[in-house]
Design a protein around this motif. Sequence first.
Motif, PDB file in Angstrom:
ATOM      1  N   SER A 183      -6.869   9.707  -2.100  1.00  0.00           N
ATOM      2  CA  SER A 183      -6.825   8.240  -2.062  1.00  0.00           C
ATOM      3  C   SER A 183      -5.382   7.747  -1.955  1.00  0.00           C
ATOM      4  CB  SER A 183      -7.508   7.661  -3.296  1.00  0.00           C
ATOM      5  OG  SER A 183      -6.801   8.068  -4.442  1.00  0.00           O
ATOM      6  N   ASN A 184      -4.444   8.453  -2.576  1.00  0.00           N
ATOM      7  CA  ASN A 184      -3.045   8.041  -2.452  1.00  0.00           C
ATOM      8  C   ASN A 184      -2.534   8.233  -1.037  1.00  0.00           C
ATOM      9  OD1 ASN A 184      -2.704   7.217  -5.072  1.00  0.00           O
ATOM     10  ND2 ASN A 184      -2.252   9.289  -5.785  1.00  0.00           N
ATOM     11  N   LEU A 185      -2.947   9.343  -0.441  1.00  0.00           N
ATOM     12  CA  LEU A 185      -2.530   9.600   0.936  1.00  0.00           C
ATOM     13  C   LEU A 185      -3.082   8.510   1.848  1.00  0.00           C
ATOM     14  CD1 LEU A 185      -0.793  11.785   2.031  1.00  0.00           C
ATOM     15  CD2 LEU A 185      -2.820  13.001   2.787  1.00  0.00           C
ATOM     16  N   GLU A 186      -4.296   8.114   1.538  1.00  0.00           N
ATOM     17  CA  GLU A 186      -4.913   7.047   2.322  1.00  0.00           C
ATOM     18  C   GLU A 186      -4.083   5.771   2.227  1.00  0.00           C
ATOM     19  OE1 GLU A 186      -9.014   4.858   1.818  1.00  0.00           O
ATOM     20  OE2 GLU A 186      -9.269   7.040   1.748  1.00  0.00           O
ATOM     21  N   LEU A 187      -3.668   5.434   1.002  1.00  0.00           N
ATOM     22  CA  LEU A 187      -2.824   4.246   0.815  1.00  0.00           C
ATOM     23  C   LEU A 187      -1.541   4.368   1.629  1.00  0.00           C
ATOM     24  CD1 LEU A 187      -3.023   3.649  -3.055  1.00  0.00           C
ATOM     25  CD2 LEU A 187      -3.947   2.191  -1.265  1.00  0.00           C
ATOM     26  N   ILE A 188      -0.935   5.544   1.538  1.00  0.00           N
ATOM     27  CA  ILE A 188       0.346   5.733   2.224  1.00  0.00           C
ATOM     28  C   ILE A 188       0.158   5.598   3.728  1.00  0.00           C
ATOM     29  CG2 ILE A 188       2.141   7.429   2.767  1.00  0.00           C
ATOM     30  CD1 ILE A 188       1.732   8.542  -0.080  1.00  0.00           C
ATOM     31  N   ILE A 189      -0.904   6.221   4.230  1.00  0.00           N
ATOM     32  CA  ILE A 189      -1.104   6.198   5.683  1.00  0.00           C
ATOM     33  C   ILE A 189      -1.432   4.781   6.155  1.00  0.00           C
ATOM     34  CG2 ILE A 189      -2.618   6.985   7.532  1.00  0.00           C
ATOM     35  CD1 ILE A 189      -2.623   9.694   6.219  1.00  0.00           C
ATOM     36  N   PHE A 190      -2.317   4.117   5.425  1.00  0.00           N
ATOM     37  CA  PHE A 190      -2.643   2.740   5.816  1.00  0.00           C
ATOM     38  C   PHE A 190      -1.402   1.854   5.794  1.00  0.00           C
ATOM     39  CE2 PHE A 190      -7.432   2.799   4.754  1.00  0.00           C
ATOM     40  CZ  PHE A 190      -7.697   3.204   6.039  1.00  0.00           C
ATOM     41  N   GLY A 191      -0.693   1.905   4.674  1.00  0.00           N
ATOM     42  CA  GLY A 191       0.504   1.079   4.548  1.00  0.00           C
ATOM     43  C   GLY A 191       1.509   1.385   5.641  1.00  0.00           C
ATOM     44  N   GLY A 192       1.722   2.695   5.854  1.00  0.00           N
ATOM     45  CA  GLY A 192       2.686   3.102   6.866  1.00  0.00           C
ATOM     46  C   GLY A 192       2.255   2.642   8.255  1.00  0.00           C
ATOM     47  N   LEU A 193       0.961   2.786   8.528  1.00  0.00           N
ATOM     48  CA  LEU A 193       0.472   2.403   9.854  1.00  0.00           C
ATOM     49  C   LEU A 193       0.636   0.906  10.105  1.00  0.00           C
ATOM     50  CD1 LEU A 193      -2.767   4.487  10.390  1.00  0.00           C
ATOM     51  CD2 LEU A 193      -0.745   4.426  11.836  1.00  0.00           C
ATOM     52  N   ILE A 194       0.351   0.134   9.050  1.00  0.00           N
ATOM     53  CA  ILE A 194       0.488  -1.317   9.214  1.00  0.00           C
ATOM     54  C   ILE A 194       1.921  -1.648   9.616  1.00  0.00           C
ATOM     55  CG2 ILE A 194       0.498  -3.508   7.970  1.00  0.00           C
ATOM     56  CD1 ILE A 194      -2.239  -2.427   8.657  1.00  0.00           C
TER      57      ILE A 194
ATOM     58  N   PHE B 193       0.830  -1.201   0.000  1.00  0.00           N
ATOM     59  CA  PHE B 193       0.000   0.000   0.000  1.00  0.00           C
ATOM     60  C   PHE B 193       0.870   1.259   0.000  1.00  0.00           C
ATOM     61  CE2 PHE B 193      -4.583  -0.905   0.956  1.00  0.00           C
ATOM     62  CZ  PHE B 193      -4.516  -2.248   0.647  1.00  0.00           C
ATOM     63  N   LEU B 194       1.899   1.200   0.801  1.00  0.00           N
ATOM     64  CA  LEU B 194       2.777   2.360   0.930  1.00  0.00           C
ATOM     65  C   LEU B 194       3.404   2.708  -0.416  1.00  0.00           C
ATOM     66  CD1 LEU B 194       3.792   4.196   3.188  1.00  0.00           C
ATOM     67  CD2 LEU B 194       5.707   2.647   3.515  1.00  0.00           C
ATOM     68  N   ILE B 195       3.938   1.696  -1.080  1.00  0.00           N
ATOM     69  CA  ILE B 195       4.608   1.921  -2.360  1.00  0.00           C
ATOM     70  C   ILE B 195       3.619   2.437  -3.394  1.00  0.00           C
ATOM     71  CG2 ILE B 195       5.740   0.776  -4.302  1.00  0.00           C
ATOM     72  CD1 ILE B 195       7.106  -1.073  -2.309  1.00  0.00           C
ATOM     73  N   GLU B 196       2.473   1.803  -3.435  1.00  0.00           N
ATOM     74  CA  GLU B 196       1.466   2.240  -4.403  1.00  0.00           C
ATOM     75  C   GLU B 196       1.077   3.693  -4.184  1.00  0.00           C
ATOM     76  OE1 GLU B 196      -0.624  -2.183  -4.793  1.00  0.00           O
ATOM     77  OE2 GLU B 196      -1.697  -0.539  -3.804  1.00  0.00           O
ATOM     78  N   GLY B 197       0.868   4.008  -2.904  1.00  0.00           N
ATOM     79  CA  GLY B 197       0.469   5.376  -2.590  1.00  0.00           C
ATOM     80  C   GLY B 197       1.543   6.374  -2.970  1.00  0.00           C
ATOM     81  N   ILE B 198       2.777   6.059  -2.627  1.00  0.00           N
ATOM     82  CA  ILE B 198       3.867   7.004  -2.878  1.00  0.00           C
ATOM     83  C   ILE B 198       4.077   7.224  -4.369  1.00  0.00           C
ATOM     84  CG2 ILE B 198       6.356   7.283  -2.712  1.00  0.00           C
ATOM     85  CD1 ILE B 198       6.193   5.958   0.064  1.00  0.00           C
ATOM     86  N   VAL B 199       4.135   6.122  -5.107  1.00  0.00           N
ATOM     87  CA  VAL B 199       4.486   6.277  -6.523  1.00  0.00           C
ATOM     88  C   VAL B 199       3.368   7.008  -7.286  1.00  0.00           C
ATOM     89  CG1 VAL B 199       3.594   4.078  -7.395  1.00  0.00           C
ATOM     90  CG2 VAL B 199       5.601   5.114  -8.455  1.00  0.00           C
ATOM     91  N   GLN B 200       2.133   6.769  -6.876  1.00  0.00           N
ATOM     92  CA  GLN B 200       1.044   7.474  -7.566  1.00  0.00           C
ATOM     93  C   GLN B 200       0.985   8.924  -7.149  1.00  0.00           C
ATOM     94  OE1 GLN B 200      -2.614   5.065  -8.724  1.00  0.00           O
ATOM     95  NE2 GLN B 200      -2.037   4.163  -6.771  1.00  0.00           N
ATOM     96  N   ALA B 201       1.360   9.171  -5.875  1.00  0.00           N
ATOM     97  CA  ALA B 201       1.366  10.559  -5.422  1.00  0.00           C
ATOM     98  C   ALA B 201       2.424  11.354  -6.190  1.00  0.00           C
ATOM     99  CB  ALA B 201       1.650  10.624  -3.927  1.00  0.00           C
ATOM    100  N   ILE B 202       3.533  10.669  -6.547  1.00  0.00           N
ATOM    101  CA  ILE B 202       4.601  11.365  -7.277  1.00  0.00           C
ATOM    102  C   ILE B 202       4.247  11.547  -8.749  1.00  0.00           C
ATOM    103  CG2 ILE B 202       7.007  11.239  -8.018  1.00  0.00           C
ATOM    104  CD1 ILE B 202       7.578   9.654  -5.462  1.00  0.00           C
ATOM    105  N   TRP B 203       3.837  10.469  -9.383  1.00  0.00           N
ATOM    106  CA  TRP B 203       3.716  10.502 -10.835  1.00  0.00           C
ATOM    107  C   TRP B 203       2.268  10.602 -11.321  1.00  0.00           C
ATOM    108  CZ3 TRP B 203       8.247  11.596 -12.644  1.00  0.00           C
ATOM    109  CH2 TRP B 203       9.398  11.045 -12.063  1.00  0.00           C
ATOM    110  N   GLY B 204       1.329  10.558 -10.421  1.00  0.00           N
ATOM    111  CA  GLY B 204      -0.066  10.578 -10.856  1.00  0.00           C
ATOM    112  C   GLY B 204      -0.540   9.178 -11.176  1.00  0.00           C
ATOM    113  N   SER B 205      -1.866   9.041 -11.283  1.00  0.00           N
ATOM    114  CA  SER B 205      -2.373   7.683 -11.387  1.00  0.00           C
ATOM    115  C   SER B 205      -3.039   7.365 -12.725  1.00  0.00           C
ATOM    116  CB  SER B 205      -3.320   7.408 -10.223  1.00  0.00           C
ATOM    117  OG  SER B 205      -4.133   8.541  -9.986  1.00  0.00           O
ATOM    118  N   HIS B 206      -2.846   8.223 -13.726  1.00  0.00           N
ATOM    119  CA  HIS B 206      -3.493   7.904 -14.997  1.00  0.00           C
ATOM    120  C   HIS B 206      -2.669   6.875 -15.779  1.00  0.00           C
ATOM    121  CE1 HIS B 206      -0.843  11.368 -15.571  1.00  0.00           C
ATOM    122  NE2 HIS B 206      -0.584  10.855 -16.767  1.00  0.00           N
TER     123      HIS B 206
END
Lengths: 308, 273, 355, 654
Positions: free
Chosen positions: C315-326, A114-127
Motif C-alpha cells: 500500500s505504501n508503494l501504491e501511494l508513492i507510485i500514485f503520488g509520483g505519477l501525478i 501521497f508521495l510523502i505519506e508513502g515514503i515516510v511509512q515505507a521507511i518507518w512503518g505505519s503502526h
Amino acid sequence: MGFFFEVLIGGLLSGVLYSLVALGFVLIYKASGVFNFAQGAMVFFAALTFVGFMEVLPGWTGLEAGSRAVFWFAFVLSLGAMVVLGVLTERVVLRPLVNQPHITLFMATIGLTFLIEGIVQAIWGSHVRGLDLGITDEPIEWILDSADIIVSKFDVFAATLAGVLVASLALFFQYTKVGRALRAVADDHQAALSIGIPLQHIWAIVWSVAGFVALVAGLIWGARSGVQFALTFTALKALPVLILGGFTSVPGAIVGGLIIGASEKLAEVYLGPFVGGGIEGWFPYVLALLFLLVRPEGLFGEKHIDRV
Amino acid sequence: MMNEMAQTATLPESGRRIGEVILDLKNISLRFGGVKALTDISFDVREHEIRSIIGPNGAGKSSMLNVMNGVYHPQEGTILFRGEPRQQMDPHMAATQGIARTFQNIALFKGMSVLDNIMTGRNLKMKTNLFQHALFWGAAQREEIEHRKKVEEVIDFLEIQSIRKTPVGRLPYGLQKRVELARALAAEPTLLLLDEPMAGMNVEEKQDMCRFILDVNDQFGTTIVLIEHDMGVVMDISDRVVVLDYGKKIGDGTPDEVKNDPDVIAAYLGASH
Amino acid sequence: MLYREAGQFKASYEEDQQIFPIRQDRVGMAVLLAFFFLAVPMFASQYWLQAILIPVLIFSLAAIGLNILTGYAGQLSLGSAAFMAVGAFGAYNFMLRIDGMPFLLGIVLGGLSAALVGVAFGLPSLRIKGFYLAVATLAAQFFIVWALVKFPWFSNYSSSGVISAQEIQILGYAFTTPESKYLLTLAVVTVFALVAKNLVRSTTGRRWMAVRDMDVAAEVIGIRPMRAKLSAFAVSSFYCGVAGALYAYTYLGTVEPEGFNLDLSFKILFMIIIGGVGSILGSFLGAAFIVLLPILLNVVMHSTLGSAMPPGLGSNLELIIFGGLIIFFLIVEPHGLARLWQLGKDKLRLWPFPH
Amino acid sequence: MSDTHGQTALDTFPRLLMEHARQRPDRPAMREKAYGIWQTYSWAEVATSVRAIACGLAELGFKRGDRLAIIGDNRPRLYWSVAACQCLGGIPVMLYQDAVAQEMTYVLLDAEIRFAVVEDQEQVDKMLEILPEVPLLEHVIYDDPRGMRHYSQSQLMGLDGLHEMGRIQDRNQIDFLDGEIAKGASDDISVMLYTSGTTGKPKGVCQTHGAFIAAATGGVQFDRLTDREDILSYLPMAWVGDHLFSFAQAMVAGFTINCPESGETVMTDLREIGPTYYFAPPRVFENLLTQVMIRMEDAGAFKRKIFHHFMAVARRCGAEILDGKPVSAADRFQYWLGNLLVLGPLKNVLGMSRIRVAYTAGAAIGPDLFRFYRSIGVNLKQLYGQTETCAYVCLQPDGQIKLDSVGKPAPFVEVKLADNGEILVKGPMLLKAYYKRPDATAESINADGYFMTGDAGFFDDDGHLKIIDRAKDVGKLNDGSMFAPNFIENKLKFFQHIKEAVSFGNGRDFVTAFINIDIEAVGNWAERKGMAYAGYADLASQSAVYELIKEGIETVNADLASDPRMSGSQIKRFLILHKELDADDGELTRTRKVRRNFVAERYQVLIDGLYEGRKSQFIESEVKYEDGRTGKISANLRIEEAKTFTPRAAIQAA
C-alpha cells in the motif's frame, strides 16, 4: 458559564495548533503562490521521522533511550530531513511547474501528499507510536481550583510554544535579510527577480521553514494523539482556517485558527446534540464557506480587482 | 440552390450613413479605491460611425471601454444607450443589447479551436437547452448548423479559413487578434468596441486589420469605438476622435479638429515628438 | 499509418461535426464496442468482469463527471466521492420506498439527487474561485458523508449506515450474474459517455470552456458564468451520482457512507489528471490506469518478493507510485494519457512524414 | 423533334448537360470548398443554374455568336457561365486571371467582347481600368459581391441578380432556352482559347462542340472514365487542358469536378478530395517530390531507414507491378509490405491514393520524377497535344509506359510525320480556325487537312511517338543524321547538376555543348566533398566539376547511342561556361528559354574553340550588373572531350 469558558478555552488552545499548521500554508503560499496541500503530510512526515529517530538512535549511538540527548539529536536530524524534503520539493516539483496555473500546482501538492505519506511509512512503518514530550495532559490545578475550569497543562504548553514560534518567525521575517527578500518575493515575483533576489533559493528556504513549522506542529500533535497517519488530517483542519483568515495573512492564520478552534468546540457542544453529534468534521468548513460568501478574500486577505 | 447560397453569403445590408446618437456618456467618473481613473467624462457615439479614443498610456482609454460594456461600474455619471439611461451596464446586458468587444490583451479561450471560439460569439442567439444538447439531435443539431453557417461567413469575411480548426493557443499574435475580432463579429453587434486591435502587429497585419475594420463598418454598418495608438491609422479611419489625458477629456472632434487642437498638441501629440 | 483520409471530404456540416469525422476512427470504435459488448462477456472470467471491468467502467463514469466540472468548466472539486454517495443512497431510497420503481429510473433519480446536492454545493463557486472552491467542495465531502451516517433514515436504519442494494430487475429480467451486470454497466456508461461527448461539443460545452478559459471575456460575449458553472456542477454531480448508484448496485452490492471518503475523491481526481483533463477518452484511460495499476503492482510484488514482502509495503508503494505519477504527469504531460493518444494518432495520420 | 426534349444527338455541350440532368439529376456535378465544407451541386442544380444564367444573359441582350469573356479562378459559377454562354450559341473566351489589366486589353479587343463574367472585385477593377480602351465592353458581371457595395458603374451587375432575373425569365418562358439549345449545332464554335503566342500576338483558337466532344469522348473511352470520377480543377480555366478535363470530359462522362477553396489550399483540398483522375504539369509533381524528400529528412533514423528501403523496392519493381509485368514473388511481397507501411500512407497523405489515371504534359518530365510516381503506384502518364488539337493527340496507354515517349495516337486521331520530321495530325479535334486570322489558319493546316504542330518527332518500334524538338530547331549533321538540340539539352538538364545546356551541331561534323552548372546542386556536392570555391566561375572551372559533368554527359551519350536515329548526336566536346546564362544579358527569354542564336553569336569564339580542337579558349564578355552598370569578365575556359559510344544498331549489325 464556567463550562462555556472551559469549552471556549479548550477550543482556543487547540485553535492555536490549527494556526500553527495554517502558518505553514501561508508561508509557502506567500512566497511561491503554491497552495500546499501536502502540509499535513509534512506534519506527519516530521513527527514520524522524529519518533523513528528516537527509536533507532540509541541503537546507533549508544545513547540512553529517552534521554535529552537523544531527543535533541533526533530533533536536529528530523529538522535536517525537513530541509532536505523542502529543497527536494522545490527542485523536483516546483521548479518544473513554475508559471503553471495555480490549480495545477495545487494538484501537484496532492500528488506530493501521497508521495510523502508513502515514503515516510515505507521507511518507518505505519503502526501508531506514542510520543512523550514530558508534559502531561492534565488540568492546571490552580485554575481548576479558582475558577472551576479545566485547562490542560499540555494545551497551555503547546499554545505557548506555538506562540513563541509565531513570534520568532515574525521577527525573522521582519529583521533578517532572508525575511525581507521573502517579503519582496511575496509582493511581486518579477520585481524581486529583477532586483536580483534568487527566487528558487528563497523558495527552498521557505519550504524548509515550513518544514520546521511542520516539525513543531507534528511533535505537539503527535504527543497529544499519537504519531499516526491521522496526523495528515491536520491539513484538513487548517483549510477552513485559511479561508477564514486569508491565504496570505500571518495574523489571519492565527486569528482564524483561534476562531475555528473555539467555534468548532462550541458548536459540537451546543449544536451537536441536536443533530446527532460529530459535526466537528464539517462545521469549520461550513462556517468558513458562509464567511466566504460574505467576504471572499478572507478576514485579512487583500481584495483582488480583475483588471481587463 | 444558388439563391440560397447567395443569400447566406451576403450579410445584412446597411448603408454607411452616420445616424443618431446611440451611446451617450454623461459625466462619467470612475475610481478604484482612492485612484481616479476617469473624471467627469462626457461624449457620444453616433450610429455607423468610427469613433476613436486616443491618449497616452494610463489616460483611461481601456477603463472607458470597460465602462461602456459594464465591466467597470462608474461611481458617477449616466450612460444612455439607445436613449435608455442607466447608471451602469452589466456585461451580460451589454451583450444582449448588441455591444461586442475585443480586449487589449487577447482574451480568447485558449483551450478551444478557432471555430469554437467564434461559435461562442453566437452564444446569445442559441436557443436550445442543455437537454437538447445532450442528445445533439433534432433542434440542437439544426441550430448548431445554422450558426455554423453564420460563423463560416465571418471566417470567410476575415479570411481565416485555413486556421479554422487550429487551437487558438498555437496561432501567432496577429491571427489571434483577428480571431478575437471574428468572435466579436459573430455576435452581429451593433456597437463594436475594439481595444487596440493593431497593437503589436507588423505593417502588413495592420493594413489587413484596418481593411477589415473599414469593411465591417461599411458592409454591416456596425458602429465602432476604437482605441488605437497608431496615429496614422486613427486619423485615417476615424470619423471622430476623443482625446483623454490623465482620465480627463481634453479634446473631441473630427481628426482634423483634434490634430489642430492646441490642448491636444500640448498634452499628447506634442509629447510624442 | 493506418489512416487513409484522402477522399474523406465533408460535404455537409452534419458530416463535419461527427464525433469521429474520420472513417477509420468510426470503424475502430465499432470494433471496440463489438469487442466489449460481445467478445468480453463471452470470454472474460468472472474475476475480470466483477473485480476489474465493472469498476473501471463505473470509475470512468465518475471521472467523466469530474472531468466535466474540472476539465471542461475549470472548477476543481475534491468531493466527487460524496456525490457518488448521494447517488448510491438516493437510488437505494427511491427503490426502497417507491414500489415498482424501475431500476434505470431509480439510478437516474439517484443521479438527479446528486445533481441537486451538487448545485447546492456549487453555489459558492459564484463568488469564489480556484482552491477556495476546492476547499468548499471538501466541505461537501465531509458534510455529506457525515449526514449519511448521522441520519439513519438514509440507510433505512441499518447499523452504521450500511446498505445492501436490491436485486436489479429490468422488465422482469434479473441481473445477477457478473456477465449481465457487466453488460448493464457497459450499456449505461456507453450511453452516458455519448451524452457527455454531445454536451461538450455543443453550446453547453463551449460555455463551460469559455468560463474555464477566460471568465471575463465569456461574460462580455453574453455567457452567464453563474449558469455555466451551476450547470457544470449539476451535470458533473449527476454523472458522479449515477456512477455511485452503479457502484452500489452492479459493483459492490453493499456500501456504507464511509466508503465514499476523501481518498476515493482523490482517486477520481487522479484518474482525470493521469487520463487527461478535459477529455472524455481520458476519463476512461485514467480510470483503467488507476484501477489496474495496484492490481498489476500486487501481481509483480508477489511474483518477485513472494511471501518475503513486508506488510504494508504494497500500500505504501501504491501511494508513492500514485503520488509520483501525478507529479510526473503534471510536469511532463499535463493533458495526460489522452494527449499521448492524440499525439500518437496525429503521427499515424501523417505517417510516413514526421510532421 | 419539336418537343422540349427534342435534341436527338448529344452533339453539343448544352445538350450533354441537359441529358446529365435527366440521367443523373442527383449525382454531384460540382463541388466547391467554401464555408468549411464541400458545397455540392447536383447535375439538376447545375442545369437549373446554367439555364438561369443563360436566360439572364439573354435578357441583357446577349446574342448568338457573341463572345463572353470569363475571368477568374476555378469557381463553379464561372464554369456555369461557360455552359450558359454555349446554351445561347455564344462563344466563351476564358482569360488568364493573373494577367494584368493591360494584358487583357488585347484579347478583349481581338475577340470584340461585349460581355464579361468575372470573379470578384479584383477582376472588376481591372475591367474598369481598361474600360476606356475597350469601348465594346457593355456588361461586367461579377460573381462575388464582396466589396462591390460602392461601385455604381452602369456596366456592373452581380451574378446573383443576373441569376435571379434569368430564373424568373426561364420560368415564364420555358421554351425560349430549349429553343436556343435546339438551334445549336455540333459544328458551332463552342469555345475560343487563346494560344500563349511565343511568337507574335496571341491567336484565338476556335474549337467546335464536335471537336471538344470528340477529344473528350476519345479520352474517356481510352481511360475508361466513368461518372464516378473525381477531378480537382485548379489549373487556369483559360488553359486548354483545364477545359478538356474539367469541362469537356466532365460533360461527356458525367463525373464530378471539385474546385479548391483558394490557391493556397490546393494541397489540403487535394488531400481531402483524393481525386481519381488528376492532371498536373511536371513542376507540380517535382515540387511535391521535393517536399516529400525534405519532410522525410526530419524523420527519425528508423523511419528514414524504412522509407528508403521501401522506396528502393518500389524503384526496383513498382513500375513493373503497375504495368502488370512479371515480377518475382519475393519482390511482390516486399512491395506489398512497402505499400502497407510506407507507399500507401505516403500516397494517401499526398492525396493520391484514389488516383486511377493521372496525366502530365506541357513540358518534358524528368525520367526519375516520372518513375518515382509510377513506382509508388500512381498511374501517371504523359499526353501530347496543343490548344489547336484540344490538347489531344497522343496518350500513353495503361501498361505501355515509356519514360521518354508521349504514347500512341489517341482514338480518332491520325498522326503522320513530314519529311523534315514534323508531326502532322488530323482528326475531329482540330481547330475550326484562328479567330479572324484566315492567314494563320491557312498556314497551320496543309492542303491535305493536317495540322502542322511545329514539333518534330518520330515513332519508335512499338508505334509510340517521341517528341524531340521544335521542328524549326532541328538541323542536320554533316553526315546527314538528325540533330535536335532541345532533345539533347533536355536530357542533359534532367541531370541534377546541370542547369542549362546549349548544344551545337547543325552543319558540323559532331555535336558540342555549353554547360551551365546548377550552382546550388553542385555547390552542395562540393561542400560534401570538402572542396573550397569562390563563386560560380571558380566552381565551374574546377577539374572535379568537369569530371562530374563529364559523367553526366557520357550517361546521356550512352542513352543517345541506344537510339539509331540519335546516335550521331552524341556530345564529343564540351565546356562549362564561366557565367550563368542570364535574361538580363539577353541570353535567356524572360520565361528562361535559351536564345540559341544570340548565344551562338555572342560566344562564337568558344564554338570555334570547340570545333578547332583546342584544349582551352580565352573569352572576354560583357555583363550587366543588377544596378544597371556594365562590366567585363574574362576567363580561360577549359574544353574537354567526352566518351562516345558505338551505336547499338551498329553493334547489332556487326
